[in-house]
Design a protein around this motif. Structure first.
Motif, short mmCIF file in Angstrom:
data_model
loop_
_atom_site.label_atom_id
_atom_site.label_comp_id
_atom_site.label_asym_id
_atom_site.label_seq_id
_atom_site.Cartn_x
_atom_site.Cartn_y
_atom_site.Cartn_z
N THR A 125 27.85 64.54 65.42
CA THR A 125 27.49 63.19 65.84
C THR A 125 26.16 62.76 65.23
O THR A 125 26.03 61.64 64.72
CB THR A 125 27.42 63.10 67.38
N LEU A 126 25.19 63.65 65.26
CA LEU A 126 23.87 63.33 64.70
C LEU A 126 23.96 63.10 63.20
O LEU A 126 23.40 62.14 62.68
CB LEU A 126 22.87 64.45 65.02
N ILE A 127 24.67 63.97 62.51
CA ILE A 127 24.81 63.82 61.06
C ILE A 127 25.53 62.51 60.72
O ILE A 127 25.11 61.76 59.85
CB ILE A 127 25.53 65.03 60.43
N SER A 128 26.60 62.23 61.43
CA SER A 128 27.38 61.03 61.10
C SER A 128 26.61 59.74 61.36
O SER A 128 26.88 58.73 60.72
CB SER A 128 28.72 61.02 61.86
N ASN A 129 25.63 59.78 62.25
CA ASN A 129 24.84 58.59 62.55
C ASN A 129 23.55 58.51 61.75
O ASN A 129 22.80 57.54 61.88
CB ASN A 129 24.53 58.51 64.04
N ALA A 130 23.31 59.50 60.91
CA ALA A 130 22.07 59.54 60.11
C ALA A 130 22.26 58.77 58.81
O ALA A 130 23.37 58.63 58.30
CB ALA A 130 21.70 60.99 59.80
N ILE A 131 21.16 58.30 58.27
CA ILE A 131 21.16 57.70 56.93
C ILE A 131 21.04 58.82 55.89
O ILE A 131 21.67 58.80 54.85
CB ILE A 131 19.99 56.70 56.77
N ALA A 132 20.22 59.81 56.23
CA ALA A 132 19.99 60.95 55.34
C ALA A 132 19.59 62.14 56.21
O ALA A 132 19.24 61.99 57.37
CB ALA A 132 18.89 60.65 54.34
N ILE A 133 19.62 63.32 55.60
CA ILE A 133 19.19 64.54 56.27
C ILE A 133 17.95 65.05 55.56
O ILE A 133 17.93 65.15 54.33
CB ILE A 133 20.30 65.61 56.23
N VAL A 134 16.92 65.35 56.33
CA VAL A 134 15.67 65.89 55.78
C VAL A 134 15.67 67.39 56.06
O VAL A 134 15.80 67.81 57.20
CB VAL A 134 14.44 65.20 56.41
N TYR A 135 15.53 68.18 55.00
CA TYR A 135 15.61 69.64 55.10
C TYR A 135 14.31 70.22 54.53
O TYR A 135 14.07 70.15 53.33
CB TYR A 135 16.82 70.13 54.30
N THR A 136 13.48 70.78 55.40
CA THR A 136 12.13 71.16 55.00
C THR A 136 11.83 72.65 54.84
O THR A 136 10.73 72.98 54.38
CB THR A 136 11.11 70.59 56.01
N PRO A 137 12.72 73.58 55.20
CA PRO A 137 12.34 75.00 55.08
C PRO A 137 12.01 75.39 53.64
O PRO A 137 12.77 75.11 52.72
CB PRO A 137 13.58 75.75 55.57
N ARG A 138 10.85 76.03 53.48
CA ARG A 138 10.44 76.52 52.17
C ARG A 138 11.09 77.86 51.88
O ARG A 138 11.22 78.69 52.76
CB ARG A 138 8.92 76.74 52.13
N ASN A 139 11.46 78.06 50.64
CA ASN A 139 12.01 79.32 50.16
C ASN A 139 13.16 79.84 51.03
O ASN A 139 13.35 81.04 51.15
CB ASN A 139 10.91 80.38 50.05
N GLU A 140 13.88 78.92 51.62
CA GLU A 140 15.05 79.28 52.43
C GLU A 140 16.11 79.82 51.49
O GLU A 140 16.26 79.36 50.36
CB GLU A 140 15.54 78.04 53.16
N HIS A 141 16.87 80.80 51.96
CA HIS A 141 17.97 81.30 51.15
C HIS A 141 18.95 80.15 50.94
O HIS A 141 18.58 78.99 51.07
CB HIS A 141 18.63 82.51 51.82
N PHE A 142 20.16 80.38 50.68
CA PHE A 142 21.13 79.34 50.33
C PHE A 142 21.02 78.10 51.21
O PHE A 142 20.84 77.01 50.71
CB PHE A 142 22.54 79.94 50.39
#
Length: 165
Positions: A42-59
């Motif tokens: 629900t949250l994703i479908s209502n978002a304009i974009a997704i902000v992903y901030t983890p540094r050096n995260e694996h895949f």
């Protein structure tokens, strides 16, 4: 979010303190941890974009989930997003600086056509590179190449074309 991981607990605490310091009213911010799949969708479908901030995260699966839902991704330019997000095609890869994220967020929010195009491109990318079918095809091609390199057996495509003659 995993309660047993100290870093998760510490980071959530930092975010809550920052919200207080910035005097963000409690009714304007919500911290959700360990959410259900339904709420996440629900949250994703209502978002304009997704902000992903983890540094050096694996895949990292979050950018792929966002792109699969036709959402632009704004991610840090390290770790997994370097393999999944295409800068200015499926989203933005940003330096680990608040200003750079803010610039990318502004572009996406202020240009509806851009957000839509990035999201559509992301959906195509997930389907062509990260779907079960794409993984299966890559695995199949790899195994075929391995077998060919270890024997003098003609390639499968050569064998198929000879049968047609």
């Amino acid at each position: 979010y995993q309660r047993r991981v100290r870093e998760n607990i510490e980071h959530l605490g930092e975010l809550k303190k920052l919200a207080e310091k910035c005097k963000i009213p409690k009714q304007q911010i919500t911290f959700e941890v360990s959410i259900s799949s339904e709420l996440k969708q629900t949250l994703i479908s209502n978002a304009i974009a997704i902000v992903y901030t983890p540094r050096n995260e694996h895949f990292g699966i979050v950018p792929l989930e966002a792109m699969n839902a036709s959402k632009a991704v704004i991610a840090v330019n390290s770790g997994g997003p370097l393999e999944t997000v295409q800068h200015e095609k499926t989203g933005f890869l940003c330096e680990d600086k608040a200003e750079k994220f803010a610039e990318a967020m502004y572009k996406v929010v202020s240009q509806a056509d851009l957000a839509k195009t990035l999201g559509e491109n992301g959906k195509v990318r997930v389907q062509s590179h990260f779907s079960l079918q794409a993984f299966g095809q890559t695995l199949s091609n790899t195994l075929i190449d391995l077998v060919r390199s270890r024997s003098n057996t003609p390639s499968l495509t050569q064998t198929s074309s000879n049968k047609k003659k």
